[in-house]
Design an enzyme around this catalytic site. Sequence first.
Site, PDB file in Angstrom:
ATOM      1  CD  GLU A  32      -4.071 -17.219  39.511  1.00 36.88           C
ATOM      2  OE1 GLU A  32      -5.207 -17.572  39.099  1.00 36.88           O
ATOM      3  OE2 GLU A  32      -3.168 -16.858  38.739  1.00 36.88           O
ATOM      4  CD  GLU A  73      -7.577 -22.708  42.094  1.00 36.59           C
ATOM      5  OE1 GLU A  73      -7.156 -22.052  41.109  1.00 36.59           O
ATOM      6  OE2 GLU A  73      -8.617 -23.385  42.044  1.00 36.59           O
ATOM      7  CD  GLU A  80      -6.185 -21.415  35.052  1.00 39.88           C
ATOM      8  OE1 GLU A  80      -6.041 -20.324  35.650  1.00 39.88           O
ATOM      9  OE2 GLU A  80      -7.262 -22.020  34.988  1.00 39.88           O
TER      10      GLU A  80
END
Length: 126
Positions: A32, A73, A80
Site C-alpha cells: 500500500e 489507513e 479496499e
Amino acid sequence: MTNPHKGRTGIDRIIRATGYSLSGLQKAYRGESAFRQETWLAVALLPTGLWLGQNWEQRAVLVGSVVLVLIVELLNSGIEAVVDRVGFEHHELSGRAKDIASAAVFLALMLCGGLFLSALWMKLAA
C-alpha cells in the site's frame, strides 16, 4: 456454532496474534503506497511532536494523532481489499465503502495536521 480457527488460548494465542499483526503491517507497507507514505510522514512527525509538545499531554496528543492516521489507513486498506476481493466491477455500494473509508483517512490527516499547526503556533508564539 464455533469457529475452528478460534481454538487457541493463552500465550499461544498472543504469540500467533502478534505474528499476524506484524505480518499485516509488513503487507500493508509493501503493498500500500499510501501506508508507506504515511509511515515515512510518521517517522518525521513523531520526533517533531515530541519537540513541539510543551508537556506530556500535548506530546501524547500529537503522537497519538500520528498513530491514528496509520490506524485509519490500515482500516481503509482492509476495506479496499475486501471490496476488491468481492469484485472489480463498478457497484454503487463498493464505491461508497471505498469513498467513506478514504474520507476517514482524510479526516484523520486533517486532525493531525491541525494539531501540529496549533502546536507549532503555540511554540512560536511563546
